[in-house]
Motif scaffolding. Sequence first.
Motif, PDB file in Angstrom:
ATOM      1  N   PRO A   1      62.421 -77.390  20.847  1.00 13.23           N
ATOM      2  CA  PRO A   1      63.520 -76.800  21.633  1.00 13.23           C
ATOM      3  C   PRO A   1      64.212 -77.824  22.548  1.00 13.23           C
ATOM      4  O   PRO A   1      65.393 -77.703  22.852  1.00 13.23           O
TER       5      PRO A   1
ATOM      6  N   ALA B   1      67.345 -79.589  21.048  1.00 10.02           N
ATOM      7  CA  ALA B   1      68.637 -78.899  21.179  1.00 10.02           C
ATOM      8  C   ALA B   1      69.246 -79.189  22.545  1.00 10.02           C
ATOM      9  O   ALA B   1      70.455 -79.430  22.662  1.00 10.02           O
ATOM     10  N   ASP B   2      68.411 -79.200  23.589  1.00 10.80           N
ATOM     11  CA  ASP B   2      68.898 -79.540  24.925  1.00 10.80           C
ATOM     12  C   ASP B   2      69.392 -80.987  24.977  1.00 10.80           C
ATOM     13  O   ASP B   2      70.355 -81.300  25.669  1.00 10.80           O
TER      14      ASP B   2
ATOM     15  N   HIS C   1      70.805 -82.685  22.509  1.00  5.42           N
ATOM     16  CA  HIS C   1      72.132 -82.768  21.891  1.00  5.42           C
ATOM     17  C   HIS C   1      73.217 -82.264  22.832  1.00  5.42           C
ATOM     18  O   HIS C   1      74.302 -82.849  22.917  1.00  5.42           O
TER      19      HIS C   1
END
Length: 157
Positions: free
Chosen positions: A117, A120-121, A123
């Motif tokens: 997870p 994603a942060d 990016h």
Amino acid sequence: MKAYFAYHTQHIRDNPGAHNFAGPWRDCECLWCGRSRELVRWDDLPAQCQKRPELPDIVEVLDREVAMFEALLEKAKTHVPKLVAKLGMSGETLAVLHHTHGCDPETVDGVVKVPPPIMADYHVAMESERARSRAAFTPKTLVVGRGRGLPEMLRTD
């Protein structure tokens, strides 16, 4: 033979006399000697490139790249745990490690396990960093033609 060197030579590594043309067109010039394909074909000079530089040995280039990567890994093994302990594991931390220290997320994952997870942060954080960087960029334009042909900032009167 001249037409071969002008139009039909394979890659520059395959033939020691080959030119390095910028494109396939007849008016493209060799990046090394400046002769066009048509000049190579029709002038009185030898067909081979006369200003061909010594090409680097691919094994030496790869060895240099491997050495630089190993140095990055050694640096990452000391810097990454300290920065993760100081800043905490987050997408922002991965972005800082990437754009400030040169450690991409895969390298960081090799040193400290990165939960999926957080990628994603990362990016999102990198995209906001790119937007901030682009917004901070101010192009500078030089105006030529004032006074004696020099911009104001270059005058010495």
